[in-house]
Design a protein around this motif. Structure first.
Motif, mmCIF file in Angstrom:
data_model
loop_
_atom_site.group_PDB
_atom_site.id
_atom_site.type_symbol
_atom_site.label_atom_id
_atom_site.label_comp_id
_atom_site.label_asym_id
_atom_site.label_seq_id
_atom_site.Cartn_x
_atom_site.Cartn_y
_atom_site.Cartn_z
ATOM 1 N N THR A 92 -21.272 0.483 4.336
ATOM 2 C CA THR A 92 -20.588 1.339 5.301
ATOM 3 C C THR A 92 -19.468 2.100 4.609
ATOM 4 O OG1 THR A 92 -21.052 -0.223 7.096
ATOM 5 C CG2 THR A 92 -19.311 1.406 7.469
ATOM 6 N N PRO A 93 -19.590 3.423 4.465
ATOM 7 C CA PRO A 93 -18.505 4.202 3.867
ATOM 8 C C PRO A 93 -17.406 4.481 4.881
ATOM 9 C CG PRO A 93 -20.355 5.639 4.352
ATOM 10 C CD PRO A 93 -20.768 4.251 4.765
ATOM 11 N N ILE A 94 -16.174 4.457 4.398
ATOM 12 C CA ILE A 94 -15.029 4.754 5.251
ATOM 13 C C ILE A 94 -14.075 5.642 4.467
ATOM 14 C CG2 ILE A 94 -13.742 2.679 4.549
ATOM 15 C CD1 ILE A 94 -12.708 2.455 7.416
ATOM 16 N N ASN A 95 -13.485 6.605 5.121
ATOM 17 C CA ASN A 95 -12.573 7.535 4.450
ATOM 18 C C ASN A 95 -11.181 6.929 4.349
ATOM 19 O OD1 ASN A 95 -11.859 10.131 3.341
ATOM 20 N ND2 ASN A 95 -10.715 10.477 5.220
ATOM 21 N N GLY A 96 -10.496 7.235 3.245
ATOM 22 C CA GLY A 96 -9.125 6.758 3.088
ATOM 23 C C GLY A 96 -8.361 7.621 2.126
ATOM 24 N N HIS A 97 -7.039 7.651 2.282
ATOM 25 C CA HIS A 97 -6.181 8.350 1.333
ATOM 26 C C HIS A 97 -4.775 7.783 1.455
ATOM 27 C CE1 HIS A 97 -6.542 10.947 5.007
ATOM 28 N NE2 HIS A 97 -5.255 10.663 5.033
ATOM 29 N N ALA A 98 -3.966 8.005 0.434
ATOM 30 C CA ALA A 98 -2.589 7.494 0.413
ATOM 31 C C ALA A 98 -1.627 8.667 0.432
ATOM 32 C CB ALA A 98 -2.369 6.640 -0.834
ATOM 33 N N LEU A 99 -0.848 8.761 1.504
ATOM 34 C CA LEU A 99 0.206 9.760 1.574
ATOM 35 C C LEU A 99 1.571 9.134 1.336
ATOM 36 C CD1 LEU A 99 -0.894 11.821 4.711
ATOM 37 C CD2 LEU A 99 -1.419 12.244 2.317
ATOM 38 N N LEU A 100 1.720 7.891 1.759
ATOM 39 C CA LEU A 100 3.001 7.207 1.606
ATOM 40 C C LEU A 100 3.065 6.527 0.249
ATOM 41 C CD1 LEU A 100 3.322 5.726 5.191
ATOM 42 C CD2 LEU A 100 4.293 7.835 4.293
ATOM 43 N N ALA A 101 4.222 6.615 -0.397
ATOM 44 C CA ALA A 101 4.359 6.165 -1.775
ATOM 45 C C ALA A 101 4.132 4.666 -1.933
ATOM 46 C CB ALA A 101 5.741 6.551 -2.315
ATOM 47 N N ASP A 102 4.349 3.886 -0.889
ATOM 48 C CA ASP A 102 4.107 2.445 -0.992
ATOM 49 C C ASP A 102 2.666 2.066 -0.649
ATOM 50 O OD1 ASP A 102 4.051 2.796 1.734
ATOM 51 O OD2 ASP A 102 5.710 1.431 2.183
ATOM 52 N N GLY A 103 1.856 3.068 -0.316
ATOM 53 C CA GLY A 103 0.453 2.816 -0.024
ATOM 54 C C GLY A 103 0.176 2.158 1.306
ATOM 55 N N SER A 104 1.177 2.042 2.163
ATOM 56 C CA SER A 104 1.000 1.291 3.406
ATOM 57 C C SER A 104 -0.021 1.937 4.337
ATOM 58 C CB SER A 104 2.344 1.128 4.125
ATOM 59 O OG SER A 104 3.003 2.367 4.275
#
Length: 561
Positions: A92-104
């Protein structure tokens, strides 16, 4: 579009349709990429073979059906192949990205989905790679790397993608092109999840919307039947339709359903290493003679200036806008670029709620056309009463494509699903709008504190939490201010501790430490405006920030209608 609808309808999963395209038209370009002016493409046979080989690699590493794999790669050939490879493997593919510097924000998605692996680029601009590196068990240069995060027990692997040879890691596309591995497609069935889309509320409150093969194909086939009347294509090789859409491949609005389901050609920018200019996007679409061009209101002025300079106004290709409120002024500008404007309203959770084609300046602000055939809609006021014509209220919808529940593999119940639906099954869009006497729908924005920032929903709570980490900030209220291009910009209103001498420049430096500012596609939820308060910070009688009054002050100072 693509092959005849009847032949494609017999193929009930995305892998079956991609395989069919690879056999019926192996050299047809399914994807055309531009890195500024440099052109590359992926044929139907390449897409099928390389995706199947990546699926085989996943199986060799022990991945099982329904394992969740988060893909953080930007739009690129690598993103196409890895997304589809996950599907071919039955995962199952899921989209993700990190905008916050702590990766939360990224860790939130990984936790809720019980994700097993994350695909990241090793380029310097990969925020996900930066936040995950401390959790690698070894500083390895392999494609598959072991991960350990104490709060994410399901997460075991990082799949690190390269475009250069680094140690034992080869460029992924070269590796897959030259591989002797068999093209693998698992026993995917229509009820399997084809993708889990993260909503555009990307500052930590992203909600996860699951879509099965059956849902995606049924909806796409319905759109084909609705919009391709009079077109007769007997084989995928005859289909000359090209669609320019560089929305994120992992978002619902960017998912290449037109490619996998219909055999159309998707034209987009390759932003693996760097963002591409708006001018390059327009030039690519004109060069490829695309039938439609995806354009958000915030991009119109820059593209219009370039098109006037290049002499490429009044194109035959339609302009397709994002599902956000539009004004007559914006439509007038778009009509200089194209003879037809496709407007609409929808969401990741609901799909297309309404649409219309605009061909002249006879447009009313915030109009979104008429309802899609399979959508039922109601609008209610604050008392829960049904609104009459031209009365504004909260929009609720039902329909075959409206999600039934958010994706959540945690043990505790999914609170987001409970909040989203009424007791009798209506989905609450949280949008404010009305219907006129002719059945046209008008949408003016969000009811909640959510900020409609271009194509994206920004949730103030997460930005406020990061700002409060500054030792000189006692309280904060993040509010929207009106903007004619992107609907709303972001203003951070700060109550400083007595005696604080902190400056706006210092606060911007603090923002840059807490929020990634180099994200492509305009995703960064960085406040454009700052208001500093001392003793005159508006409060409610209970001592909380008076959001409405603060919003009024920010609008008065910065708002542009």
């Amino acid at each position: 579009m693509g092959t005849t609808v009847s032949s494609m309808k017999d193929l009930d999963t995305i892998p079956k349709r991609v395989k069919y395209l690879s056999e019926a038209a192996p050299q047809k370009e399914l994807f055309v990429f531009y890195d500024e002016k440099k052109r590359s493409s992926l044929t139907a046979l390449e897409v099928y073979q390389m995706s199947g080989r990546f699926a085989n690699r996943l199986k060799q590493e022990g991945f099982q059906r329904h394992d969740v794999v988060c893909n953080t790669l930007p739009n690129s050939p690598e993103r196409v192949i890895t997304d589809l490879g996950i599907v071919f493997a039955g995962c199952t593919p899921i989209n993700g990205h990190a905008l916050l510097a702590d990766g939360s924000d990224l860790f939130h998605v990984l936790k809720v989905s019980k994700c097993r692996a994350v695909i990241v680029s090793d380029e310097a601009n990969s925020n996900a790679h930066k936040v995950l590196q401390p959790f690698y068990k070894s500083d390895s240069h392999h494609l598959f790397n072991t991960l350990h995060h104490k709060d994410l027990p399901s997460l075991t692997s990082a799949i690190v993608v390269s475009r250069e040879t680094k140690g034992s890691r080869s460029p992924l596309m070269d590796l897959l092109r030259s591989s002797k591995l068999e093209t693998l497609t698992d026993s995917v069935v229509p009820a399997d999840l084809a993708f889990v889309f993260a909503t555009s509320g990307s500052t930590g409150y992203s909600k996860l919307v699951p879509r099965s093969h059956e849902e995606l194909l049924r909806t796409t086939d319905g759109l084909v039947a609705r919009f391709s009347a009079g077109r007769s294509v007997t084989s995928p090789g005859e289909n000359k339709v090209k669609i320019f859409n560089d929305r994120l491949l992992g978002w619902m609005g960017g998912f290449p359903a037109e490619v996998y389901c219909n055999g159309d050609t998707r034209v987009l920018m390759d932003v693996y290493r760097r963002p591409c200019s708006l001018e390059a996007k327009w030039d690519a679409a004109v060069t490829e003679k695309c039938g439609s061009f995806s354009l958000s209101p915030r991009e119109v002025d820059a593209v219009l200036r370039h098109a006037e300079k290049q002499g490429t106004l009044a194109q035959e290709m339609a302009i397709s806008t994002g599902g956000q409120p539009l004004t007559q002024q914006q439509i007038t500008k778009m009509l200089k670029l194209s003879k037809r404007i496709i407007i609409g309203y929808g969401s990741t959770e609901s799909g297309a709620i309404s649409s219309a084609v605009v061909v002249d300046n006879n447009y009313t602000n915030f109009s979104c056309g008429k309802l899609s055939p399979d959508i039922t809609l109601k609008i209610t006021n604050s008392a829960g009463e049904t609104c009459g014509p031209n009365e504004y209220g909260t929009i609720y919808v039902k329909g075959n494509f409206v999600l039934k529940k958010y994706f959540n593999r945690l043990d505790e119940p999914d609170q987001q699903t409970t909040k989203a639906f009424t007791s009798d099954g209506w989905f609450n869009t949280e949008d404010c709008g009305c219907l006129d006497g002719d059945g046209n729908i008008y949408v003016v924005g969000r009811n909640s504190d959510t900020i409609t920032h271009g194509l994206f929903a920004v949730y103030p709570g997460w930005i406020e939490k990061k700002i409060l980490e500054h030792p000189q900030v006692e309280d904060v209220c993040v509010v929207p201010v009106s903007d004619p291009e992107i609907h709303q910009k972001i203003c951070a209103c700060l109550k400083l501790f007595p005696g604080s001498g902190v400056t706006e420049k210092e606060m911007r430096e603090h923002f840059n430490k807490k929020i990634f500012a180099n994200v492509e596609q305009g995703l960064t939820p960085m406040p454009e405006y700052i208001m500093l308060f001392h003793d005159d910070f508006p409060l409610t009688p209970t001592g909380k920030a008076h959001r409405e009054e603060i919003k009024r002050l920010a609008e008065k100072k910065f708002g542009r209608k």
